[in-house]
Design a protein around this motif. Structure first.
Motif, mmCIF file in Angstrom:
data_model
loop_
_atom_site.group_PDB
_atom_site.id
_atom_site.type_symbol
_atom_site.label_atom_id
_atom_site.label_comp_id
_atom_site.label_asym_id
_atom_site.label_seq_id
_atom_site.Cartn_x
_atom_site.Cartn_y
_atom_site.Cartn_z
ATOM 1 N N ILE A 8 40.142 28.386 38.212
ATOM 2 C CA ILE A 8 40.299 29.564 39.069
ATOM 3 C C ILE A 8 39.568 30.784 38.523
ATOM 4 O O ILE A 8 38.888 31.496 39.256
ATOM 5 C CB ILE A 8 41.795 29.907 39.245
ATOM 6 C CG1 ILE A 8 42.491 28.829 40.061
ATOM 7 C CG2 ILE A 8 41.975 31.264 39.914
ATOM 8 C CD1 ILE A 8 44.003 28.999 40.139
ATOM 9 N N GLY A 56 47.467 33.043 33.356
ATOM 10 C CA GLY A 56 47.866 32.969 34.747
ATOM 11 C C GLY A 56 49.149 32.165 34.866
ATOM 12 O O GLY A 56 49.581 31.507 33.924
ATOM 13 N N CYS A 58 43.794 24.118 35.525
ATOM 14 C CA CYS A 58 43.661 24.841 36.791
ATOM 15 C C CYS A 58 43.348 26.320 36.585
ATOM 16 O O CYS A 58 42.640 26.916 37.399
ATOM 17 C CB CYS A 58 44.929 24.659 37.623
ATOM 18 S SG CYS A 58 45.177 22.936 38.135
ATOM 19 N N GLY A 59 43.848 26.926 35.528
ATOM 20 C CA GLY A 59 43.499 28.314 35.229
ATOM 21 C C GLY A 59 42.018 28.475 34.943
ATOM 22 O O GLY A 59 41.385 29.447 35.371
ATOM 23 N N SER A 103 47.777 26.301 43.579
ATOM 24 C CA SER A 103 46.562 26.777 44.256
ATOM 25 C C SER A 103 45.444 25.749 44.196
ATOM 26 O O SER A 103 44.799 25.458 45.208
ATOM 27 C CB SER A 103 46.086 28.080 43.621
ATOM 28 O OG SER A 103 47.040 29.086 43.784
ATOM 29 N N VAL A 104 45.210 25.200 43.030
ATOM 30 C CA VAL A 104 44.126 24.227 42.878
ATOM 31 C C VAL A 104 44.469 22.922 43.589
ATOM 32 O O VAL A 104 43.615 22.300 44.209
ATOM 33 C CB VAL A 104 43.782 24.003 41.385
ATOM 34 C CG1 VAL A 104 42.761 22.895 41.213
ATOM 35 C CG2 VAL A 104 43.263 25.296 40.763
ATOM 36 N N CYS A 110 48.843 28.378 39.402
ATOM 37 C CA CYS A 110 47.491 27.824 39.267
ATOM 38 C C CYS A 110 47.440 26.383 39.747
ATOM 39 O O CYS A 110 46.528 25.991 40.482
ATOM 40 C CB CYS A 110 47.024 27.902 37.817
ATOM 41 S SG CYS A 110 46.652 29.560 37.231
ATOM 42 N N SER A 154 43.484 32.943 29.197
ATOM 43 C CA SER A 154 44.669 32.234 29.674
ATOM 44 C C SER A 154 45.646 33.289 30.161
ATOM 45 O O SER A 154 45.391 34.482 30.051
ATOM 46 C CB SER A 154 45.290 31.383 28.565
ATOM 47 O OG SER A 154 45.731 32.190 27.501
ATOM 48 N N GLY A 180 48.108 23.618 34.062
ATOM 49 C CA GLY A 180 47.912 24.980 34.511
ATOM 50 C C GLY A 180 49.006 25.883 33.971
ATOM 51 O O GLY A 180 50.161 25.516 33.974
ATOM 52 N N ASP A 181 48.705 26.949 33.478
ATOM 53 C CA ASP A 181 47.449 27.503 33.015
ATOM 54 C C ASP A 181 47.469 27.554 31.493
ATOM 55 O O ASP A 181 48.099 28.427 30.920
ATOM 56 C CB ASP A 181 47.265 28.892 33.623
ATOM 57 C CG ASP A 181 46.115 29.685 33.018
ATOM 58 O OD1 ASP A 181 45.193 29.076 32.465
ATOM 59 O OD2 ASP A 181 46.140 30.911 33.106
#
Length: 130
Positions: free
Chosen positions: A61, A73, A57-58, A81-82, A78, A71, A29-30
């Motif tokens: 999301i 983030g 993960c980006g 969050s994931v 990321c 891309s 990520g990310d």
């Protein structure tokens, strides 16, 4: 950042004596769409094929078609969050038993890019097993 992620993943696998199939999933990520493809190619050059177990993960999301994102983030944001939602749920349901999280980032400041300096990438890995 794809190069940093590649170095971290390959070094981790070599240091632990594992191959890529040890993990149910590897998340970065990310890196976004471009970085993901680059990472898969770079890791393949080291003899590992993560295409079927890697996700970014980006990408999970953001919707690149609706949000015009490719891309950019926060890699750590990321991944956090994931992980705290989707990945944690998959672990508690034992759909994943072993995951490797690789948060990526860029080490930059406002003056280095204005001076034409390169922007170093960084990645750290966390192996989670249940």
């Amino acid at each position: 950042m794809a190069g940093a992620a590649q170095d971290t993943i390959v070094t981790h696998l070599k240091d632990t004596g594992r191959d890529e199939n040890y993990y149910d999933a590897i998340f970065t990520g990310d890196l976004g769409y471009i970085g993901r493809d680059l990472l898969i190619d770079l890791v393949k050059g080291d003899g590992y094929n993560i295409k079927n177990i890697h996700n970014d993960c980006g990408i999970l999301i953001f919707d690149k078609d609706k949000q015009d994102t490719h891309s950019g983030g926060s890699g750590c944001g990321c991944v956090a969050s994931v992980f705290s939602g989707y990945i944690y749920k998959m672990l508690t349901e034992q759909k994943f038993k072993k995951v490797l999280l690789v948060a990526t980032g860029a080490l930059m400041n406002s003056t280095s890019s204005q001076q034409g300096e390169s922007i170093p990438g960084i990645a750290h890995a966390i192996s989670i097993e249940i």
